[in-house]
Design a protein around this motif. Structure first.
Motif, PDB file in Angstrom:
ATOM      1  N   MET A 197       7.264   1.742  -6.215  1.00 40.79           N
ATOM      2  CA  MET A 197       7.669   1.871  -7.610  1.00 40.79           C
ATOM      3  C   MET A 197       7.651   3.339  -8.032  1.00 40.79           C
ATOM      4  O   MET A 197       8.566   3.826  -8.709  1.00 40.79           O
ATOM      5  N   SER A 198       6.618   4.048  -7.619  1.00 39.83           N
ATOM      6  CA  SER A 198       6.495   5.471  -7.919  1.00 39.83           C
ATOM      7  C   SER A 198       7.658   6.259  -7.330  1.00 39.83           C
ATOM      8  O   SER A 198       8.217   7.158  -7.976  1.00 39.83           O
ATOM      9  N   GLU A 199       8.016   5.907  -6.120  1.00 39.64           N
ATOM     10  CA  GLU A 199       9.126   6.589  -5.430  1.00 39.64           C
ATOM     11  C   GLU A 199      10.448   6.355  -6.158  1.00 39.64           C
ATOM     12  O   GLU A 199      11.224   7.290  -6.378  1.00 39.64           O
ATOM     13  N   ILE A 200      10.715   5.107  -6.545  1.00 42.06           N
ATOM     14  CA  ILE A 200      11.984   4.759  -7.194  1.00 42.06           C
ATOM     15  C   ILE A 200      12.098   5.388  -8.577  1.00 42.06           C
ATOM     16  O   ILE A 200      13.147   5.918  -8.960  1.00 42.06           O
ATOM     17  N   LEU A 201      11.014   5.350  -9.335  1.00 46.39           N
ATOM     18  CA  LEU A 201      11.036   5.858 -10.702  1.00 46.39           C
ATOM     19  C   LEU A 201      10.751   7.355 -10.783  1.00 46.39           C
ATOM     20  O   LEU A 201      10.869   7.954 -11.855  1.00 46.39           O
ATOM     21  N   ASN A 202      10.353   7.932  -9.648  1.00 47.85           N
ATOM     22  CA  ASN A 202      10.033   9.357  -9.586  1.00 47.85           C
ATOM     23  C   ASN A 202       8.947   9.715 -10.604  1.00 47.85           C
ATOM     24  O   ASN A 202       9.059  10.673 -11.367  1.00 47.85           O
ATOM     25  N   LEU A 203       7.901   8.883 -10.594  1.00 46.03           N
ATOM     26  CA  LEU A 203       6.771   9.087 -11.485  1.00 46.03           C
ATOM     27  C   LEU A 203       5.483   9.069 -10.668  1.00 46.03           C
ATOM     28  O   LEU A 203       5.399   8.349  -9.660  1.00 46.03           O
ATOM     29  N   PRO A 204       4.472   9.818 -11.074  1.00 47.50           N
ATOM     30  CA  PRO A 204       3.202   9.828 -10.335  1.00 47.50           C
ATOM     31  C   PRO A 204       2.558   8.439 -10.324  1.00 47.50           C
ATOM     32  O   PRO A 204       2.591   7.714 -11.337  1.00 47.50           O
ATOM     33  N   LYS A 205       1.965   8.086  -9.196  1.00 51.65           N
ATOM     34  CA  LYS A 205       1.304   6.781  -9.083  1.00 51.65           C
ATOM     35  C   LYS A 205       0.205   6.620 -10.126  1.00 51.65           C
ATOM     36  O   LYS A 205       0.036   5.534 -10.688  1.00 51.65           O
ATOM     37  N   GLU A 206      -0.543   7.672 -10.370  1.00 53.71           N
ATOM     38  CA  GLU A 206      -1.643   7.594 -11.320  1.00 53.71           C
ATOM     39  C   GLU A 206      -1.142   7.281 -12.728  1.00 53.71           C
ATOM     40  O   GLU A 206      -1.743   6.498 -13.464  1.00 53.71           O
ATOM     41  N   MET A 207      -0.009   7.900 -13.087  1.00 62.40           N
ATOM     42  CA  MET A 207       0.568   7.664 -14.412  1.00 62.40           C
ATOM     43  C   MET A 207       1.040   6.214 -14.531  1.00 62.40           C
ATOM     44  O   MET A 207       0.804   5.539 -15.543  1.00 62.40           O
ATOM     45  N   LEU A 208       1.705   5.720 -13.485  1.00 62.45           N
ATOM     46  CA  LEU A 208       2.179   4.337 -13.486  1.00 62.45           C
ATOM     47  C   LEU A 208       1.018   3.352 -13.529  1.00 62.45           C
ATOM     48  O   LEU A 208       1.059   2.358 -14.264  1.00 62.45           O
ATOM     49  N   ALA A 209       0.004   3.616 -12.738  1.00 56.92           N
ATOM     50  CA  ALA A 209      -1.161   2.732 -12.699  1.00 56.92           C
ATOM     51  C   ALA A 209      -1.822   2.635 -14.067  1.00 56.92           C
ATOM     52  O   ALA A 209      -2.207   1.551 -14.515  1.00 56.92           O
ATOM     53  N   ASN A 210      -1.938   3.758 -14.736  1.00 57.53           N
ATOM     54  CA  ASN A 210      -2.546   3.782 -16.066  1.00 57.53           C
ATOM     55  C   ASN A 210      -1.717   2.963 -17.057  1.00 57.53           C
ATOM     56  O   ASN A 210      -2.264   2.184 -17.851  1.00 57.53           O
ATOM     57  N   GLN A 211      -0.386   3.145 -17.008  1.00 61.22           N
ATOM     58  CA  GLN A 211       0.499   2.410 -17.914  1.00 61.22           C
ATOM     59  C   GLN A 211       0.437   0.902 -17.632  1.00 61.22           C
ATOM     60  O   GLN A 211       0.358   0.086 -18.565  1.00 61.22           O
ATOM     61  N   ILE A 212       0.472   0.533 -16.361  1.00 57.79           N
ATOM     62  CA  ILE A 212       0.452  -0.880 -15.993  1.00 57.79           C
ATOM     63  C   ILE A 212      -0.884  -1.511 -16.365  1.00 57.79           C
ATOM     64  O   ILE A 212      -0.942  -2.681 -16.775  1.00 57.79           O
ATOM     65  N   ASN A 213      -1.943  -0.755 -16.244  1.00 55.80           N
ATOM     66  CA  ASN A 213      -3.254  -1.255 -16.650  1.00 55.80           C
ATOM     67  C   ASN A 213      -3.270  -1.542 -18.153  1.00 55.80           C
ATOM     68  O   ASN A 213      -3.803  -2.570 -18.605  1.00 55.80           O
ATOM     69  N   GLN A 214      -2.674  -0.658 -18.930  1.00 51.78           N
ATOM     70  CA  GLN A 214      -2.567  -0.872 -20.375  1.00 51.78           C
ATOM     71  C   GLN A 214      -1.728  -2.110 -20.675  1.00 51.78           C
ATOM     72  O   GLN A 214      -2.063  -2.900 -21.573  1.00 51.78           O
ATOM     73  N   ASN A 215      -0.633  -2.265 -19.942  1.00 52.16           N
ATOM     74  CA  ASN A 215       0.240  -3.427 -20.142  1.00 52.16           C
ATOM     75  C   ASN A 215      -0.507  -4.728 -19.881  1.00 52.16           C
ATOM     76  O   ASN A 215      -0.376  -5.708 -20.626  1.00 52.16           O
ATOM     77  N   THR A 216      -1.291  -4.729 -18.805  1.00 52.51           N
ATOM     78  CA  THR A 216      -2.046  -5.926 -18.428  1.00 52.51           C
ATOM     79  C   THR A 216      -3.037  -6.300 -19.524  1.00 52.51           C
ATOM     80  O   THR A 216      -3.163  -7.476 -19.896  1.00 52.51           O
ATOM     81  N   THR A 217      -3.726  -5.289 -20.049  1.00 55.65           N
ATOM     82  CA  THR A 217      -4.703  -5.534 -21.117  1.00 55.65           C
ATOM     83  C   THR A 217      -4.019  -6.024 -22.385  1.00 55.65           C
ATOM     84  O   THR A 217      -4.530  -6.901 -23.087  1.00 55.65           O
TER      85      THR A 217
END
Length: 264
Positions: free
Chosen positions: A238-258
């Motif tokens: 996902m990070s590769e496709i969106l060209n976004l840092p994994k840490e940034m994506l993980a943080n956003q997805i964690n917020q989404n889950t909550t």
């Protein structure tokens, strides 16, 4: 990184022998919470037991559309009051193997199977509205019928997740109904070109991660039993496709889950 595998069938028999080790492997790579969706109601007791044995494990109550003939509302409802039950489903519509379902549903036509699936899907939507729990939705080859049903009930729903999002453009509109998109190992497949194209069109605040373990093992672990510790492989793609840092994506997805499931 502390992520949730929002869809893993840990009540599957293939996890019996090494369940504690499997959980530890996941935690070592940052997967610290697990949601077991309901598919076969005959497995609900095991899902409940696992959730009460392991603090990190949660479960949902419902019936997969392929097993809609097993729907017992009283039985499904019984689990919704459990403190570890965080959602209703996986429910929805699946027309992919509909011909194979004729015998199980004890009907003679595909139209009758579709009608039964719709009735059971709507019944579980009502349970989600009544309990104010998110809806875990499974859709395969049934996007138009699913959208028609959702539009009728969406205003009363708390929201939900489109499990194993299949890159159908019609389903992108579900974001406005507070639905999230579960992305799993399929994203890493060589033939996932459509999902790769659609992924950038999904709002970042609508993305969730899942495995659908023990199914749909991501590359390069194809051929092995899928498990939650493989979630980082999906995140990396996902990070590769969106060209976004994994840490940034993980943080956003964690917020989404909550936002969807609350603090787990």
């Amino acid at each position: 990184m502390q992520l949730c595998d929002t869809h893993c069938h840990l009540d599957d028999k293939r996890f019996i022998e090494d369940f504690p080790l499997m959980i530890e492997r996941a935690k070592k790579v940052g997967i610290t919470r697990f949601i077991i969706p309901a598919a076969d109601p005959r497995d609900l007791r095991r899902a409940q037991e696992l959730a009460h044995t392991y603090a990190e494990v949660y479960f949902a109550s419902g019936v997969h559309p392929d097993l809609a003939h097993l729907y017992d509302e009283g039985y499904i409802k019984e689990f919704l009051s459990d403190s570890k039950c965080v959602a209703v489903g996986e429910c929805g519509l699946d027309y992919y193997r509909i011909e194979d379902n004729l015998a199980d549903f004890c009907v003679e036509s595909e139209a009758e199977v579709k009608q039964k699936q719709k009735e059971v899907f709507i019944a579980q939507i009502h349970l989600a509205i009544e309990s104010q729990k998110p809806l875990i939705v499974h859709i395969r080859d049934a996007s138009l019928d699913s959208l028609e049903i959702l539009q009728t009930y969406a205003p009363k729903l708390k929201g939900g997740i489109l499990h194993c999002f299949n890159a159908d453009f019609q389903l992108l509109s579900w974001a406005k109904f507070n639905f999230y998109y579960g992305i799993g190992g399929v994203l890493t497949f060589k033939n996932a070109r459509k999902l790769v194209e659609v992924l950038p069109r999904i709002p970042l605040d609508s993305l969730l991660l899942e495995t659908d373990a023990p199914y749909l093992t991501p590359h390069p672990r194809r051929g092995e039993r899928n498990e939650p510790s493989f979630v980082p492989l999906v995140l990396e793609k996902m990070s590769e496709i969106l060209n976004l840092p994994k840490e940034m994506l993980a943080n956003q997805i964690n917020q989404n889950t909550t936002r969807l499931f609350g603090e787990l």
